[in-house]
Design a protein around this motif. Structure first.
Motif, PDB file in Angstrom:
ATOM      1  N   HIS A 105      -5.604 -78.221 -18.996  1.00 14.25           N
ATOM      2  CA  HIS A 105      -5.551 -79.663 -19.218  1.00 14.25           C
ATOM      3  C   HIS A 105      -4.235 -80.068 -19.879  1.00 14.25           C
ATOM      4  CE1 HIS A 105      -7.322 -83.644 -19.665  1.00 14.25           C
ATOM      5  NE2 HIS A 105      -6.861 -83.669 -20.898  1.00 14.25           N
ATOM      6  N   LEU A 106      -3.791 -79.299 -20.854  1.00 15.78           N
ATOM      7  CA  LEU A 106      -2.545 -79.629 -21.537  1.00 15.78           C
ATOM      8  C   LEU A 106      -1.348 -79.480 -20.607  1.00 15.78           C
ATOM      9  CD1 LEU A 106      -3.169 -78.052 -25.063  1.00 15.78           C
ATOM     10  CD2 LEU A 106      -3.457 -80.441 -24.340  1.00 15.78           C
ATOM     11  N   ASP A 107      -1.360 -78.462 -19.770  1.00 21.09           N
ATOM     12  CA  ASP A 107      -0.274 -78.298 -18.797  1.00 21.09           C
ATOM     13  C   ASP A 107      -0.253 -79.462 -17.806  1.00 21.09           C
ATOM     14  OD1 ASP A 107       1.774 -76.617 -17.213  1.00 21.09           O
ATOM     15  OD2 ASP A 107       0.179 -76.923 -15.745  1.00 21.09           O
ATOM     16  N   ALA A 108      -1.426 -79.891 -17.363  1.00 24.84           N
ATOM     17  CA  ALA A 108      -1.506 -80.923 -16.327  1.00 24.84           C
ATOM     18  C   ALA A 108      -0.938 -82.258 -16.786  1.00 24.84           C
ATOM     19  CB  ALA A 108      -2.954 -81.102 -15.887  1.00 24.84           C
ATOM     20  N   ARG A 113       2.747 -81.468 -10.425  1.00 23.16           N
ATOM     21  CA  ARG A 113       1.821 -80.959  -9.402  1.00 23.16           C
ATOM     22  C   ARG A 113       0.502 -81.725  -9.421  1.00 23.16           C
ATOM     23  NH1 ARG A 113       0.438 -74.635  -8.277  1.00 23.16           N
ATOM     24  NH2 ARG A 113      -1.613 -74.856  -7.306  1.00 23.16           N
ATOM     25  N   PHE A 114       0.089 -82.186 -10.602  1.00 19.64           N
ATOM     26  CA  PHE A 114      -1.226 -82.814 -10.753  1.00 19.64           C
ATOM     27  C   PHE A 114      -1.153 -84.331 -10.939  1.00 19.64           C
ATOM     28  CE2 PHE A 114      -1.247 -78.531 -12.709  1.00 19.64           C
ATOM     29  CZ  PHE A 114      -2.023 -77.889 -11.751  1.00 19.64           C
ATOM     30  N   ALA A 115       0.042 -84.898 -10.849  1.00 17.63           N
ATOM     31  CA  ALA A 115       0.221 -86.318 -11.171  1.00 17.63           C
ATOM     32  C   ALA A 115      -0.504 -87.242 -10.195  1.00 17.63           C
ATOM     33  CB  ALA A 115       1.709 -86.655 -11.209  1.00 17.63           C
ATOM     34  N   ASP A 122      -8.001 -87.397 -15.540  1.00 19.66           N
ATOM     35  CA  ASP A 122      -7.636 -87.848 -16.886  1.00 19.66           C
ATOM     36  C   ASP A 122      -8.704 -88.813 -17.397  1.00 19.66           C
ATOM     37  OD1 ASP A 122      -6.312 -88.181 -19.228  1.00 19.66           O
ATOM     38  OD2 ASP A 122      -4.618 -89.299 -18.406  1.00 19.66           O
ATOM     39  N   GLN A 123      -9.834 -88.251 -17.776  1.00 18.67           N
ATOM     40  CA  GLN A 123     -10.986 -89.017 -18.217  1.00 18.67           C
ATOM     41  C   GLN A 123     -10.938 -89.222 -19.736  1.00 18.67           C
ATOM     42  OE1 GLN A 123     -13.257 -90.384 -16.094  1.00 18.67           O
ATOM     43  NE2 GLN A 123     -11.878 -89.650 -14.485  1.00 18.67           N
ATOM     44  N   VAL A 150      -2.753 -71.276 -11.203  1.00 23.11           N
ATOM     45  CA  VAL A 150      -2.183 -72.285 -12.101  1.00 23.11           C
ATOM     46  C   VAL A 150      -2.505 -71.830 -13.524  1.00 23.11           C
ATOM     47  CG1 VAL A 150      -2.369 -74.246 -10.501  1.00 23.11           C
ATOM     48  CG2 VAL A 150      -4.285 -73.700 -12.022  1.00 23.11           C
ATOM     49  N   PRO A 151      -1.769 -72.326 -14.530  1.00 23.04           N
ATOM     50  CA  PRO A 151      -2.129 -72.012 -15.907  1.00 23.04           C
ATOM     51  C   PRO A 151      -3.540 -72.525 -16.228  1.00 23.04           C
ATOM     52  CG  PRO A 151       0.085 -72.943 -15.802  1.00 23.04           C
ATOM     53  CD  PRO A 151      -0.525 -73.121 -14.443  1.00 23.04           C
TER      54      PRO A 151
END
Length: 234
Positions: A105-108, A113-115, A122-123, A150-151
């Motif tokens: 979650h922190l990496d995202a 890649r996750f934008a 992102d709840q 992914v991490p």
């Protein structure tokens, strides 16, 4: 057999990557006390142009409705990671708690890649449960940290009363051919060392648990032979 709170495991194919014949999948765990726990949510309703190599099928909300469940009936969403084919319908489950590895979650939050899917994953913070490493959510349901793809990627171990132990590798090992201790031709694979470490971790776990079934994340040949919703494993 080990005590378990888990009663059923449903598997769903919700889409496909046609060029490579790769199934897009998610799962539902039901507990003996009536909880409904999703593992991933598949593709978004509208696939972004940059992800046009994916194709929707019957989505997770429709498939759940076929066994009498509405989005509000889902108590928890285990988010294995935020790739577009795994987190595409997260926002539909407004009553659910989301469970994700803290590292992922922190990496995202800063990873492009996750934008594109941020509105789904992102709840509100009060509905996100961040976990660190291997975590038993309840008897018979354990998250397994398997970084590499992914991490903070996580796989899922499910202990069923009749079937026994089922290991869902998700994208840590997407194809059965990679579930081996043999050296892999992975010199050009990003984070190959972590991928191999997670593969060995899952191999060891499957052996230790005497897993009755190991389900790979995108293996078409295997998924063609699995029980799919409305059938289930119990």
């Amino acid at each position: 057999m080990n005590q378990t709170a888990v009663q059923r495991l449903y598997l769903m194919q919700v889409g496909v990557m046609p060029e490579y014949r790769i199934p897009i999948v998610c799962a539902l765990v039901q507990t003996q006390d009536g909880r409904n726990i999703l593992i991933d949510t598949g593709l978004p309703e509208v696939i972004p142009e940059e992800a046009s190599d994916f194709e929707n099928g019957q989505d997770v909300v429709t498939q759940l409705a076929s066994i009498g469940l509405n989005p509000a009936d889902i108590d928890m969403v285990i988010s294995t990671h935020y790739d577009i084919d795994h987190a595409g319908r997260h926002a539909a489950f407004t009553a659910a708690q989301y469970v994700v590895q803290r590292a992922h979650h922190l990496d995202a939050t800063s990873n492009p890649r996750f934008a594109a899917l941020r509105a789904e994953w992102d709840q509100p913070a009060e509905r996100i449960r961040l976990v660190d490493g291997d975590t038993e959510l309840l008897p018979g349901l354990t998250l397994i940290e398997t970084s590499g793809h992914v991490p903070g990627h996580q796989s899922v171990l499910v202990r069923l009363p009749r079937t026994g132990t089922v290991l869902l590798t998700i994208d840590a090992v997407p194809f059965a051919s990679s579930f081996t201790r043999d050296p892999q031709d992975d010199a050009d694979t990003p984070d190959a060392e972590s991928i191999r470490a997670s593969t060995i971790k899952l191999l060891d776990l499957a052996e230790r648990e005497r897993a009755a079934l190991v389900i790979f994340g995108h293996d078409e040949a295997q998924w063609n032979g699995l029980k799919l919703l409305p059938a289930y494993y119990d």
